[in-house]
Design an enzyme around this catalytic site. Structure first.
Site, short mmCIF file in Angstrom:
data_model
loop_
_atom_site.label_atom_id
_atom_site.label_comp_id
_atom_site.label_asym_id
_atom_site.label_seq_id
_atom_site.Cartn_x
_atom_site.Cartn_y
_atom_site.Cartn_z
N TYR A 17 0.81 -1.21 0.00
CA TYR A 17 0.00 0.00 0.00
C TYR A 17 0.85 1.27 0.00
CZ TYR A 17 -4.00 -3.00 0.64
OH TYR A 17 -4.96 -3.96 0.44
N TYR A 144 -13.05 -6.74 6.36
CA TYR A 144 -11.84 -6.91 5.55
C TYR A 144 -11.48 -8.39 5.55
CZ TYR A 144 -7.06 -6.88 3.88
OH TYR A 144 -5.93 -7.15 3.16
N ASP A 245 -13.90 -16.05 9.33
CA ASP A 245 -12.54 -15.63 8.99
C ASP A 245 -11.82 -15.26 10.27
OD1 ASP A 245 -10.24 -14.33 8.26
OD2 ASP A 245 -11.20 -12.92 6.87
N LYS A 274 -2.00 -16.03 9.53
CA LYS A 274 -1.19 -15.13 10.34
C LYS A 274 -0.39 -15.85 11.42
CE LYS A 274 -3.53 -10.72 9.51
NZ LYS A 274 -2.46 -10.11 8.72
#
Length: 429
Positions: A17, A144, A245, A274
């Site tokens: 980003y 997200y 999620d 993660k």
């Protein structure tokens, strides 16, 4: 690294980003150990980010390192198509044992975004196998789920990082974000928008997908567990699959091993990533029930249609098994509870600053939401000067430290945040 290396980095290397015309500053790391990053300049920074929430045991944990060193000498990688190996079996055995009982079929993938892609493909293929055309997903606004195209299609369509892709992504269904807070009263009216969408589109919906309890990169919001209980019942009534999620929330971050445990529910499909390897290597997993797996397998294709090249990488699996063994000791529960108590006490003063809208804490997550967007480059320079590493974005300054962080290290982080929010120079108008 020298000045030439940094110049090359700025000129040629695209960081997440960032712009290639106006790049943000980067800080070269020479070493990571425990909860600290050592820059090539010699500065030592207390890491409040756990490398984007993954390094829950800190850096260089000897048990994970030993498992990886032993594995790299025998079998660092082999294709998973038609072959198997002990590290994958050991890891999947642990995952099946520690996740809710209905989840017993494991698909190993490369990253969190791919785990979401796999979950969405499972849901679509499940309905294809049942002879129904269900191609839409129902989710919350402000969510997200990753940066790949399927995952982007269930991120907030207007206010998230992926609004640029409207018109190209599949059009899914977005209910208003939960308003009933995790630590507040349940408001029955909160369900109205979600219930209307499900009722109106129930024959089109393949699955509901959500981040349990914590909406992460879409705003770091904590919502009431009753949401999960109600959605589980609605999905059961309508025969719709539920995808959880837990890439950001799994493995203890919210004070429970999995965030779904706050509501006592189990999803039909669970995404993990993660912290799965303790932040050492990229690896993710998507788990589902025997019912879903067999329905897919008995469909027209006769198999699940997905297969990453590096699926089941033995080196990553060995690291993940070692990380899960550390969690099995249960020490993380005491560590996360201590972090939560310290964050509540030490971030409270930030709420008195003029540019702070709210301070919220859950488990090993501390969030300071500001009234104005932060100047990320300036604020990051300030944090480095204070000897801490934090990565704010938008109107959020947040901490998700390794579980092994000491009270003194955590105090350095909270002190830096309190100092930052009192300085108007770090905010844009």
């Amino acid at each position: 690294m020298n000045a030439d290396d940094l110049a090359f980095d700025q000129r040629h290397i695209w960081h997440p980003y960032t712009s290639m015309t106006t790049p943000l500053p980067v800080y070269p790391v020479a070493r990571a150990e425990g909860c600290e990053l050592t820059l090539t300049s010699g500065e030592r920074l207390v890491d409040g980010m756990s490398s984007w929430w993954a390094a829950i045991h800190g850096y260089g944990h000897p048990q994970i390192g030993a498992a990886m060193k032993a594995q790299i000498d025998t079998l660092p990688h082999v294709m998973f198509g038609g072959l198997t190996h002990a590290p994958a079996v050991d890891l999947c055995r642990k995952l099946v044992a520690m996740t809710p009982a209905p989840l017993e079929c494991v698909f190993l993938a490369d990253s969190g975004s791919v785990a979401v892609e796999v979950a969405m493909k499972m849901a679509l293929q499940y309905w294809q196998a049942r002879g129904e055309s269900r191609r839409r997903f129902l989710t919350f606004r402000h969510g997200y789920h990753g940066d790949t195209f399927g995952a982007m299609s269930v991120c907030d369509p207007d206010n998230a990082m992926h609004a640029l892709w409207q018109g190209y992504l599949p059009e899914n269904l977005f209910a208003p974000a939960p308003r009933s807070r995790f630590d507040g009263e349940w408001d029955e009216r909160d369900m109205a928008g979600f219930a209307r969408l499900m009722a109106a589109c129930r024959r089109e919906i393949a699955a509901v997908i959500l981040e349990p309890i914590v909406q992460g990169a879409g705003g770091m919001r904590f919502y009431h567990p009753e949401w999960l209980r109600r959605i589980r019942k609605m999905c059961d009534r309508e025969g719709i699959l539920l995808i959880a999620d837990e890439i950001a929330t799994g493995f203890g971050r919210t004070g429970r091993l999995f965030a779904c445990e706050h509501a006592g529910i189990a999803p039909d499909i669970l995404c993990l990533g993660k912290a799965l390897t303790g932040g050492t290597m990229t690896l993710s997993a998507t788990l589902t029930s025997r019912r879903v797996a067999e329905t897919i397998s008995n469909g027209e294709a006769g198999c699940f249609m997905h297969g990453p090249t590096f699926m089941g990488n033995p080196l990553a699996c060995a690291a993940a098994s070692a990380s899960l063994s550390l969690l099995e000791s249960g020490e993380w529960r005491r560590q996360v509870a201590a972090i939560e108590a310290q964050l509540r006490a030490e971030l409270a003063p930030a709420g008195e600053a003029g540019r702070v809208a709210e301070v919220r804490v859950l488990g090993a997550i501390g969030v300071v939401e500001t009234t104005h967007p932060v100047n990320m480059a300036a604020l990051q320079r300030f944090f480095v000067a204070q000897g801490v590493w934090l990565r704010p974005f938008g109107r959020l300054i947040y901490l998700m430290p390794p579980y092994i962080i000491s009270p003194a290290q955590l105090r350095r982080l909270t002190r830096a945040v309190n100092d930052a929010v009192r300085n108007d120079a770090f905010f844009t108008v």
